[in-house]
Structures are given as C-alpha cells and as structure tokens.
Design an enzyme around this catalytic site. Structure first.
Site, mmCIF file in Angstrom:
data_model
loop_
_atom_site.group_PDB
_atom_site.id
_atom_site.type_symbol
_atom_site.label_atom_id
_atom_site.label_comp_id
_atom_site.label_asym_id
_atom_site.label_seq_id
_atom_site.Cartn_x
_atom_site.Cartn_y
_atom_site.Cartn_z
ATOM 1 N N HIS A 275 -22.547 -42.324 -0.796
ATOM 2 C CA HIS A 275 -22.319 -42.258 0.654
ATOM 3 C C HIS A 275 -22.990 -41.009 1.237
ATOM 4 O O HIS A 275 -22.771 -40.672 2.392
ATOM 5 C CB HIS A 275 -20.825 -42.145 0.963
ATOM 6 C CG HIS A 275 -20.012 -43.364 0.655
ATOM 7 N ND1 HIS A 275 -20.441 -44.641 0.937
ATOM 8 C CD2 HIS A 275 -18.767 -43.492 0.118
ATOM 9 C CE1 HIS A 275 -19.492 -45.502 0.571
ATOM 10 N NE2 HIS A 275 -18.479 -44.831 0.077
ATOM 11 N N LYS B 42 -17.431 -48.268 3.890
ATOM 12 C CA LYS B 42 -16.983 -49.562 4.415
ATOM 13 C C LYS B 42 -18.128 -50.411 4.959
ATOM 14 O O LYS B 42 -17.969 -51.179 5.903
ATOM 15 C CB LYS B 42 -15.907 -49.392 5.522
ATOM 16 C CG LYS B 42 -14.807 -48.395 5.217
ATOM 17 C CD LYS B 42 -14.184 -48.527 3.843
ATOM 18 C CE LYS B 42 -13.382 -49.781 3.648
ATOM 19 N NZ LYS B 42 -12.937 -49.922 2.229
ATOM 20 N N SER C 81 -12.538 -51.956 9.289
ATOM 21 C CA SER C 81 -12.338 -51.919 7.843
ATOM 22 C C SER C 81 -11.788 -50.555 7.415
ATOM 23 O O SER C 81 -10.861 -50.462 6.613
ATOM 24 C CB SER C 81 -13.677 -52.204 7.150
ATOM 25 O OG SER C 81 -13.549 -52.123 5.766
#
Length: 288
Positions: free
Chosen positions: A100, A45, A130
C-alpha cells in the site's frame, strides 16, 4: 488526530501497529528487489486480496495449490508489514508482493530494478464504504464514527495510508514506462478473464485457455469468499470480527449509492476533483 495506541506515523502515513513496526519499515527500506518481482500496489480496500489470489497462479503456470493451502499474507506478502521479513526471502521467484506504499516510499532497490507493478484503482466512493465496514470489524483500527465523520477523515487523509488522491497521483509515473500496468477494480468485475489475459501479456507469460479458465473461476469473488486461505476467517475474532462484517463483504461496484446522501456525494466529488486537477488522470467512474 488518530489514536496513537493503534497507529504509528511513517513519513506522514498512519500505519496500524498490529502489522507495522520500526523493524518492518527498516526491512522495507533495505529490501532487495529482484528484477522478476511482481508488485500489486493498491490504496487499501481497492482489490489487494483479489490480487493476492490472482498473481501466484499466473506466475506459476496456473497451479492453484498455493492459493488453496497458504494464507494470502504469506503467498503474496505486504512489503511493509511484519510478515515480510519472515516469508519473502523464502518465496521462490518470481515473487508476488503487495504493497500500500506511496511511490516515493518504495525501497531504493525498486527504482534500480526491472520489477513490474500492477496498480489497481477503485472508485474512491466504494473504497470508503469498504473501509468504513473494515474499521467497524477490525479492532486494530480506530472506530470510524458515523459515515459522515469517516468521510471527513478520509478526505483529509486522517486514515491509514493517508489520502486516496495522493496515493493515486504518486503512482502515475511516466518514468516507470512499461514496468507499470494500470487496472481498475471495476474492470476486474466486468471482465475478469480479459484483465487476467492482459496481466499475463504484461508479465510476458502464457497459460493455456483451460488453465486460464481455471484461475478465473477460482478468482471469482464468490469462490474467494469461501476460501479460508483468503477470506480472513483464519484471523482470531478479537482482531477481525467477521460477525460484525465479513472481510470479503460484497465485492461489487456502486455500493456507495446506499451510503452517500446527495449532499455528501457532491462534497466528496468536489474535493476529489479539486485534488486530481492537473493530473490528467481519467477514471471510468468519473462520468457517473
């Protein structure tokens, strides 16, 4: 602890089972990084979808065909996800890849390569807002509970990809030298063209002013929101319910102010500051 039906644990990280498997993580570990690969690394995010929109045209001379015809998860795939094995070996070089992963969990070949990394950070208060909405609309993530409950989980690292502070600190690596460039989501909102120019320079590439303008225009949040190859409306509703919350929601900075009580803000700030102590990392939002 997290729901075992939804997540697998990999070196202490919770990974959603819908897109991660034993096989995909083996693929990650054995992946052969090429010297001209370009990675956009983010904590979830923090602008990943945006980088999947930006990197392909910057790497292919400003051509927008791929971002208009190929879903973002195939044009700039996640290294750790199940799609990687299906698409990465077929992508023409230079490949745009997103991840990530924390630094120490990158494949061994990454450390021997000359591959470049763009590390994008976002104000963690906006990240959590988010993420909270994402957990509400994504059936493959656990129910976030109340915003306060979710904040506790976030701060203690009981969320996918663990603690924000650990992720950010893991990628502050002087040994990467000129292989890494740090940008913030907020800078991209303020001056997208300026950031894209810096990225081009970092990658040793050039675009005409006109081509750059075209890419910048295409990559504004407003235009990405309507690009079905990027806004996740292609994902079946049972996995991501865009009616509950659109995947590309607001694309702004400072939305956290609508969610944090003064008490929660003070608690959140104190925990993050304590964990970042001694790291010498300064962020533009630290002054807010």
């Amino acid at each position: 602890m997290a729901d075992n039906d939804l997540y697998m644990v990999y070196h202490g990280l919770l990974l959603p089972k819908i897109v991660h498997s034993e096989e995909s993580l083996k693929y990650l570990e054995n992946f052969q990084v090429k010297d001209d690969d370009v990675f956009a690394v983010t904590y979830p995010k923090s602008g990943t979808t945006w980088m999947q929109e930006i990197l392909p045209p910057l790497l292919n001379g400003g051509d927008l065909t791929s971002v208009e015809t190929i879903p973002n998860w195939d044009r700039a795939p996640w290294l750790e996800e199940t799609r990687a094995a299906l698409v990465l070996d077929k992508l023409p070089s230079p490949r745009a890849i997103v991840s990530h992963m924390h630094y120490h969990l990158m494949p061994p070949s990454f450390f021997k390569s000359k591959a470049k990394v763009i590390y994008v950070t976002r104000n963690p208060k906006d990240v959590i807002v988010s993420s909270f909405h994402f957990h509400q609309m994504a059936s493959f993530l656990e129910d976030p509970g109340t915003f306060e409950e979710f904040t506790d989980k976030f701060l203690s690292g009981k969320v996918f990809f663990a603690k924000w502070t650990d992720h950010v600190k893991s990628w502050q690596k002087p040994e990467l030298g000129d292989r890494i460039m740090y940008i913030t989501y907020e800078e991209m909102l303020q001056d997208l063209r300026g950031v894209l120019s810096r990225i081009l320079k970092f990658l040793g590439r050039e675009l005409s002013a006109e081509a750059l303008d075209r890419v910048v225009d295409h990559c504004t949040f407003k235009n990405m929101k309507t690009n079905k190859m990027s806004n996740y409306t292609l994902v079946p509703q049972e996995f991501m319910d865009n009616k509950k919350s659109p995947f590309l929601r607001k694309g702004i900075a400072g939305d956290w102010k609508n969610y944090f009580s003064p008490e929660l803000d003070a608690k959140f700030t104190a925990v993050i500051q304590e964990e970042m102590k001694g790291s010498n990392i300064r962020f533009p939002w630290d002054e807010e």
